[in-house]
Scaffold this motif. Structure first.
Motif, mmCIF file in Angstrom:
data_model
loop_
_atom_site.group_PDB
_atom_site.id
_atom_site.type_symbol
_atom_site.label_atom_id
_atom_site.label_comp_id
_atom_site.label_asym_id
_atom_site.label_seq_id
_atom_site.Cartn_x
_atom_site.Cartn_y
_atom_site.Cartn_z
ATOM 1 N N TRP A 150 0.823 -1.213 0.000
ATOM 2 C CA TRP A 150 0.000 0.000 0.000
ATOM 3 C C TRP A 150 0.856 1.262 0.000
ATOM 4 N N ASN A 151 1.956 1.233 0.742
ATOM 5 C CA ASN A 151 2.810 2.411 0.796
ATOM 6 C C ASN A 151 3.380 2.720 -0.583
ATOM 7 N N LYS A 152 3.747 1.682 -1.330
ATOM 8 C CA LYS A 152 4.270 1.873 -2.687
ATOM 9 C C LYS A 152 3.170 2.318 -3.647
ATOM 10 N N GLN A 153 2.000 1.704 -3.542
ATOM 11 C CA GLN A 153 0.935 1.935 -4.515
ATOM 12 C C GLN A 153 0.096 3.173 -4.219
ATOM 13 N N TYR A 154 -0.205 3.426 -2.932
ATOM 14 C CA TYR A 154 -1.148 4.489 -2.566
ATOM 15 C C TYR A 154 -0.565 5.550 -1.636
ATOM 16 N N TYR A 155 0.692 5.400 -1.229
ATOM 17 C CA TYR A 155 1.262 6.264 -0.208
ATOM 18 C C TYR A 155 0.380 6.198 1.044
ATOM 19 N N THR B 118 -19.047 0.262 6.400
ATOM 20 C CA THR B 118 -19.812 -0.875 6.915
ATOM 21 C C THR B 118 -19.086 -2.186 6.634
ATOM 22 N N ARG B 119 -18.500 -2.312 5.465
ATOM 23 C CA ARG B 119 -17.767 -3.541 5.126
ATOM 24 C C ARG B 119 -16.530 -3.721 6.005
ATOM 25 N N LEU B 120 -15.851 -2.634 6.321
ATOM 26 C CA LEU B 120 -14.712 -2.721 7.239
ATOM 27 C C LEU B 120 -15.172 -3.158 8.630
ATOM 28 N N LYS B 121 -16.258 -2.579 9.104
ATOM 29 C CA LYS B 121 -16.819 -2.915 10.412
ATOM 30 C C LYS B 121 -17.227 -4.387 10.453
ATOM 31 N N THR B 122 -17.917 -4.835 9.417
ATOM 32 C CA THR B 122 -18.380 -6.219 9.352
ATOM 33 C C THR B 122 -17.197 -7.191 9.361
ATOM 34 N N ALA B 123 -16.133 -6.829 8.656
ATOM 35 C CA ALA B 123 -14.950 -7.693 8.611
ATOM 36 C C ALA B 123 -14.348 -7.896 10.004
ATOM 37 N N LEU B 124 -14.427 -6.879 10.822
ATOM 38 C CA LEU B 124 -13.837 -6.924 12.166
ATOM 39 C C LEU B 124 -14.708 -7.617 13.213
ATOM 40 N N ASP B 125 -15.981 -7.306 13.203
ATOM 41 C CA ASP B 125 -16.858 -7.638 14.329
ATOM 42 C C ASP B 125 -16.874 -9.104 14.759
ATOM 43 N N ARG C 98 -7.747 -7.454 4.662
ATOM 44 C CA ARG C 98 -8.261 -7.921 3.365
ATOM 45 C C ARG C 98 -9.321 -6.962 2.832
ATOM 46 N N GLN C 99 -10.239 -6.536 3.706
ATOM 47 C CA GLN C 99 -11.277 -5.603 3.272
ATOM 48 C C GLN C 99 -10.684 -4.225 2.999
ATOM 49 N N SER C 100 -9.695 -3.816 3.771
ATOM 50 C CA SER C 100 -9.028 -2.536 3.537
ATOM 51 C C SER C 100 -8.361 -2.517 2.169
ATOM 52 N N ASP C 101 -7.851 -3.659 1.725
ATOM 53 C CA ASP C 101 -7.229 -3.752 0.412
ATOM 54 C C ASP C 101 -8.236 -3.368 -0.677
ATOM 55 N N VAL C 102 -9.457 -3.838 -0.530
ATOM 56 C CA VAL C 102 -10.525 -3.502 -1.479
ATOM 57 C C VAL C 102 -10.867 -2.009 -1.379
ATOM 58 N N VAL C 103 -11.036 -1.527 -0.161
ATOM 59 C CA VAL C 103 -11.410 -0.123 0.051
ATOM 60 C C VAL C 103 -10.336 0.822 -0.471
ATOM 61 N N LEU C 104 -9.078 0.535 -0.209
ATOM 62 C CA LEU C 104 -8.006 1.416 -0.683
ATOM 63 C C LEU C 104 -7.942 1.427 -2.201
ATOM 64 N N ALA C 105 -8.157 0.289 -2.841
ATOM 65 C CA ALA C 105 -8.181 0.240 -4.307
ATOM 66 C C ALA C 105 -9.335 1.069 -4.855
ATOM 67 N N THR D 92 -10.813 3.632 -3.366
ATOM 68 C CA THR D 92 -10.726 5.048 -3.003
ATOM 69 C C THR D 92 -9.425 5.655 -3.530
ATOM 70 N N LEU D 93 -8.315 5.295 -2.954
ATOM 71 C CA LEU D 93 -7.027 5.886 -3.326
ATOM 72 C C LEU D 93 -6.569 5.437 -4.704
ATOM 73 N N GLY D 94 -6.998 4.252 -5.130
ATOM 74 C CA GLY D 94 -6.640 3.775 -6.466
ATOM 75 C C GLY D 94 -7.264 4.621 -7.554
ATOM 76 N N ARG D 95 -8.352 5.300 -7.230
ATOM 77 C CA ARG D 95 -9.052 6.155 -8.188
ATOM 78 C C ARG D 95 -8.852 7.630 -7.889
ATOM 79 N N SER D 96 -8.113 7.920 -6.844
ATOM 80 C CA SER D 96 -7.943 9.288 -6.375
ATOM 81 C C SER D 96 -6.724 9.937 -7.013
ATOM 82 N N SER D 97 -6.760 11.244 -7.099
ATOM 83 C CA SER D 97 -5.603 11.976 -7.626
ATOM 84 C C SER D 97 -4.418 11.910 -6.665
ATOM 85 N N THR D 98 -4.659 11.550 -5.387
ATOM 86 C CA THR D 98 -3.547 11.458 -4.428
ATOM 87 C C THR D 98 -3.081 10.018 -4.231
#
Length: 170
Positions: free
Chosen positions: A37-42, A104-111, A128-135, A137-143
């Motif tokens: 993630w640090n390499k791909q999304y900072y 909600t998906r992050l919460k569900t993954a943890l609970d 695992r769920q964060s991997d999806v969320v980061l892709a 959000t940040l994968g589509r973001s200008s940052t």
């Protein structure tokens, strides 16, 4: 009573496991995800596993710890309190990009694993769920993949996405 100022000290892999909640395989999984993630999304997801938060609110502890560790606008902090509730905080940029469904998906993954006492599995499922969320959000973001714009921070209270799970034991 007065809260103590002593806080969890992270290792070089963005992990502090004072409570001994994470097995070695989980620690390696966290390290592998964070390196990618640090390499791909900072971005990284730091993990603090503690016996207790010593008189702090979960929100204040996570916010202060994230600032102390130098987390940024694309980062998250997963706080695991042994025998207590979990808490997630994230930087401004990620907070602005994340949808209610993603939260909600992050919460569900943890609970389920967390409240069954399987902290390692809860962390792995969250990552695992964060991997999806980061892709998404940040994968589509200008940052994504670069440092966030100046002024985007970890600790801006109005922009920081914070959520916690009420314990089903209550």
């Amino acid at each position: 009573y007065r809260r103590q100022r002593q806080m969890c000290i992270r290792d070089s892999n963005w992990i502090c496991d004072e409570a001994g909640l994470l097995d070695q395989e989980t620690r390696q999984t966290i390290q592998d995800y964070n390196t990618a993630w640090n390499k791909q999304y900072y971005a990284v997801v730091a993990v603090a596993a503690v016996d207790d938060i010593r008189g702090w609110s979960s929100e204040d502890y996570a916010r202060e710890l994230g600032a102390k560790w130098g987390l940024g606008a694309n980062d998250m902090l997963l706080l695991l309190v042994k025998g207590g509730d979990w808490y997630v905080a994230c930087g401004d940029n990620l907070a602005d990009l994340m949808t209610d469904t993603q939260q909600t998906r992050l919460k569900t993954a943890l609970d389920t694993p967390y409240y069954a006492g399987d902290y390692s599995q809860a962390a792995v499922d969250f990552f695992r769920q964060s991997d999806v969320v980061l892709a998404q959000t940040l994968g589509r973001s200008s940052t994504g993949g670069q440092s966030p714009a100046p002024g985007r921070t970890w600790q801006e209270p109005a922009g920081c996405l914070l959520y916690t799970s009420p314990s089903p034991r209550d």
